[in-house]
Design an enzyme around this catalytic site. Structure first.
Site, PDB file in Angstrom:
ATOM      1  CG  ASP A 279      -1.376  -3.251  -9.129  1.00 14.87           C
ATOM      2  OD1 ASP A 279       0.041  -2.545  -8.614  1.00 14.87           O
ATOM      3  OD2 ASP A 279      -2.586  -2.831  -9.932  1.00 14.87           O
ATOM      4  NE  ARG A 282       2.391   2.860  -9.253  1.00 14.28           N
ATOM      5  CZ  ARG A 282       2.855   3.807  -8.528  1.00 14.28           C
ATOM      6  NH1 ARG A 282       3.360   5.078  -7.998  1.00 14.28           N
ATOM      7  NH2 ARG A 282       1.176   4.666  -8.134  1.00 14.28           N
ATOM      8  CE  LYS A 376      -0.025   2.611 -12.281  1.00 12.05           C
ATOM      9  NZ  LYS A 376      -1.629   2.722 -12.134  1.00 12.05           N
TER      10      LYS A 376
HETATM   11  C1  VG1 Z   1      -0.706   7.460  -8.366  1.00 10.28           C
HETATM   12  C2  VG1 Z   1       0.283   7.863  -9.176  1.00 10.28           C
HETATM   13  C3  VG1 Z   1      -1.405   7.378 -10.184  1.00 10.28           C
HETATM   14  C4  VG1 Z   1      -1.570   6.167 -10.546  1.00 10.28           C
HETATM   15  C5  VG1 Z   1      -1.993   5.776  -9.299  1.00 10.28           C
HETATM   16  C6  VG1 Z   1      -2.514   4.295  -8.718  1.00 10.28           C
HETATM   17  O1  VG1 Z   1      -1.930   7.965  -7.412  1.00 10.28           O
HETATM   18  O2  VG1 Z   1       0.429   9.150  -9.224  1.00 10.28           O
HETATM   19  O3  VG1 Z   1      -1.011   8.402 -11.408  1.00 10.28           O
HETATM   20  O4  VG1 Z   1      -2.586   6.511 -11.226  1.00 10.28           O
HETATM   21  O5  VG1 Z   1      -1.318   6.234  -8.347  1.00 10.28           O
HETATM   22  O6  VG1 Z   1      -1.552   3.464  -9.373  1.00 10.28           O
HETATM   23  P1  VG1 Z   1      -2.019   9.467  -6.961  1.00 10.28           P
HETATM   24  O7  VG1 Z   1      -3.523   9.703  -6.110  1.00 10.28           O
HETATM   25  O8  VG1 Z   1      -1.551   8.714  -5.087  1.00 10.28           O
HETATM   26  O9  VG1 Z   1      -1.103  10.574  -7.072  1.00 10.28           O
HETATM   27  V1  VG1 Z   1      -0.726   1.463  -8.428  1.00 10.28           V
HETATM   28  O10 VG1 Z   1       0.020   1.918  -9.299  1.00 10.28           O
HETATM   29  O11 VG1 Z   1      -1.258   2.262  -6.996  1.00 10.28           O
HETATM   30  O12 VG1 Z   1      -2.171   1.505  -9.424  1.00 10.28           O
HETATM   31 CO    CO Z   2      -0.038  -1.075  -8.841  1.00  6.38          CO
END
Ligand code: VG1
Ligand code: CO
Length: 543
Positions: A279, A282, A376
């Protein structure tokens, strides 16, 4: 057109995690599943009557079908207007920007981010509020509560809306406005960065490679890097968004973006490499022969952001998620500005950004961003890096070395144990919680535990509290480990172990991170007994 009220019943498990609701695509495709969750969102925000919403997604399998259903439901629930990215496409940061720019009441983003896409893979959905940011926990709790009592939803009986053609159409009384998903976002980037300086850098022979991983950023990267900044057309690769991301994980890390890594470490490597996720929120940054850990990237960006016109006034504060390394804290200290430590997930940065207390935020999971939106932003990070390199006249490796010599190097690594049996993973964390009080003073693999706790966060802006956000183990001498369970997976549990150790001595800045962190990893194994609980003797993914 008729508005139908459909009888339904609560569906279990519609609890949003770190970033929205994520499930197997086939779960989302079950009867009423998407509809129930959509109605629960609408109800939880006090209805959408007369409101303006933004809608788009990362283009994964089921994105187009889900968008049509949501549009029919928005119309049936009385929404005034829905602004949709052409083809129902919007990157997460572009959606955040569109909500803010158009003064919309909120938006729905269809994505499971870095999780793979396809009929047998993952789908997801999240709601962002009027500030453009992910719903805070107070709202996701309300949405979940509503899913548990919902007995009906409203939907318009109609044909699909044409989403490929730009312009306005009507769905019942609601206006559907199809917009270019890229233009506004690209203009925003141009307003923040010195495009002339980056253009000159590229014209001078600086070569870059951006891997869009067949996810949403392809068209954005092509417009910005190639069309506006003059990079060679082959600088952007895998730029055609595909519903299954070409069969890969659109996860920008050394494991899933291996082709990019190989190129950056190979013969005649470009000067700069980057990749983004499903999306577009990152980013992974790689220099020629050098990988930039996301925690270091946050620190370097924060230390040099003032070189970009959009941040020339300086930063109000720097925020990082708790597991992210403390390299950024050292920059904040040097700059004399506050450093904030929040739970994992971008939703926790929203209040700090809205209140003007933090300007730049970041997570160890390849996420960095600023107050320009409330998500982000992968391409933003790429452009800030390019702006800094252009202003400083340095390469990635040189800039990184310079940063370490000034602040010391914080070695950092995350170990992921994926699809572990949920009861085993929960038991591991539960046991750690119960032993926290006994840990200080214990010595393991030459490291003495100084303090141990389960991170709890008090939001300094609205006072909301979030407990049990991850086990922190601080060792004497400054090493640290964090253990927590993922809130984005769709299968079993994923245990994340974050290892960190600061090294002030420049003679050791070239050490191998795995070796530098080996004592911390050994101490964690002794304390948490990962092998015994998970049955695994090594992580599935190390970043
Ligand atoms: C993961 C990452 C977290 C991030 C989240 C969503 O979460 O560790 O830092 O904000 O994904 O990112 P978790 O709970 O699996 O550790 V994204 O790019 O999926 O919107
Ligand atoms: Co993402």
């Amino acid at each position: 057109m008729t508005t139908l009220t459909i009888q339904t019943a609560p569906i279990a498990g519609q609890k949003p995690g770190t970033s929205g609701l994520r499930k197997k695509t086939r779960v989302f495709m079950q009867a009423h599943y998407l509809e129930n969750f959509t109605q629960a969102i609408f109800d939880a925000i006090g209805g959408v009557g007369g409101k303006v919403l933004v809608l788009g997604g990362d283009g994964r399998y089921f994105n187009d079908r889900a968008a049509q259903v949501i549009l029919r439901m928005a119309a049936a629930n009385g929404a005034a207007r829905v602004i949709v990215g052409q083809g129902a496409i919007l990157s997460t940061p572009a959606a955040s920007h569109l909500i803010r720019k158009r003064g919309a009441d909120g938006g729905i983003i269809l994505s499971a981010s870095h999780n793979p896409g396809g009929a047998d893979e993952d789908f997801g959905m999240k709601f962002n509020g009027a500030n453009g940011g992910p719903a805070p926990e107070s709202l996701t709790d309300l949405i979940f509560a509503r899913t548990q009592e919902l007995m009906e939803y409203r939907i318009l009986e109609s044909q699909d809306v044409e989403l490929e053609r730009l312009g306005e159409t009507r769905l019942g009384d609601m206006v559907v406005e199809v917009v270019d998903p890229v233009a506004d976002y690209a203009d925003l980037m141009e307003s923040l960065f010195d495009f002339n300086a980056i253009r000159d850098l590229i014209a001078g022979g600086f070569r870059l490679r951006f891997d869009a991983m067949h996810a949403v950023t392809g068209p954005y990267a092509r417009e910005i890097l190639v069309n506006r900044l003059g990079a060679a057309p082959d600088s952007v690769v895998n730029d055609r968004p595909l519903p299954d991301f070409g069969g890969g994980h659109p996860d920008p890390n050394p494991v899933w973006a291996k082709a990019l890594m190989d190129e950056m470490f190979g013969q005649d490597a470009p000067d700069f490499g980057a990749a983004s996720d499903g999306d577009g929120d990152r980013n992974m940054i790689v220099g020629r022969g050098v990988y930039v850990s996301p925690s270091d990237s946050l620190a370097v960006l924060a230390a040099n952001a003032h070189l970009a016109p959009g941040y020339a006034r300086g930063l109000a504060g720097i925020a990082r998620s708790m597991p992210t390394s403390r390299a950024a804290d050292r920059v904040a200290e040097r700059l004399g500005i506050p450093a904030f430590e929040t739970p994992t997930g971008w939703k926790f940065f929203g209040n700090l950004l809205d209140a003007g207390r933090a300007t730049i935020c970041g997570e160890e999971s390849f996420g960095t961003g600023s107050d320009h939106v409330r998500e982000k932003d992968g391409l933003w990070a790429v452009l800030l890096w390019l702006n800094i390199l252009a202003a400083r006249g340095l390469g990635v490796a040189e800039l990184l070395r310079e940063h370490w010599s000034e602040y010391g190097r914080t070695f950092y690594s995350r170990h992921d144990y994926e699809a572990v049996a949920a009861d085993r993973a929960n038991a591991l964390i539960q046991r750690l919680r119960e032993t926290l009080a006994d840990l200080p003073g214990q010595a393991h693999s030459g490291l003495v535990v100084e303090s141990a706790d389960d991170f709890a966060y008090d939001d300094p802006v609205d006072g909301s509290q979030s407990a049990r956000q991850g086990i922190r183990l601080n060792f004497e001498g400054g090493a640290r480990a964090v253990l927590r369970l993922s809130g984005t997976g769709t299968e079993g549990a994923t245990l994340r172990v974050y290892l960190e150790r600061h090294q002030p001595d420049p003679a050791h800045h070239g050490d191998d991170p795995a070796q530098a962190l080996a004592p911390v990893a050994a101490a964690v194994e002794a304390i948490a007994r990962i092998r015994e609980f998970t049955g695994r003797d090594h992580p599935d993914v190390t970043t």
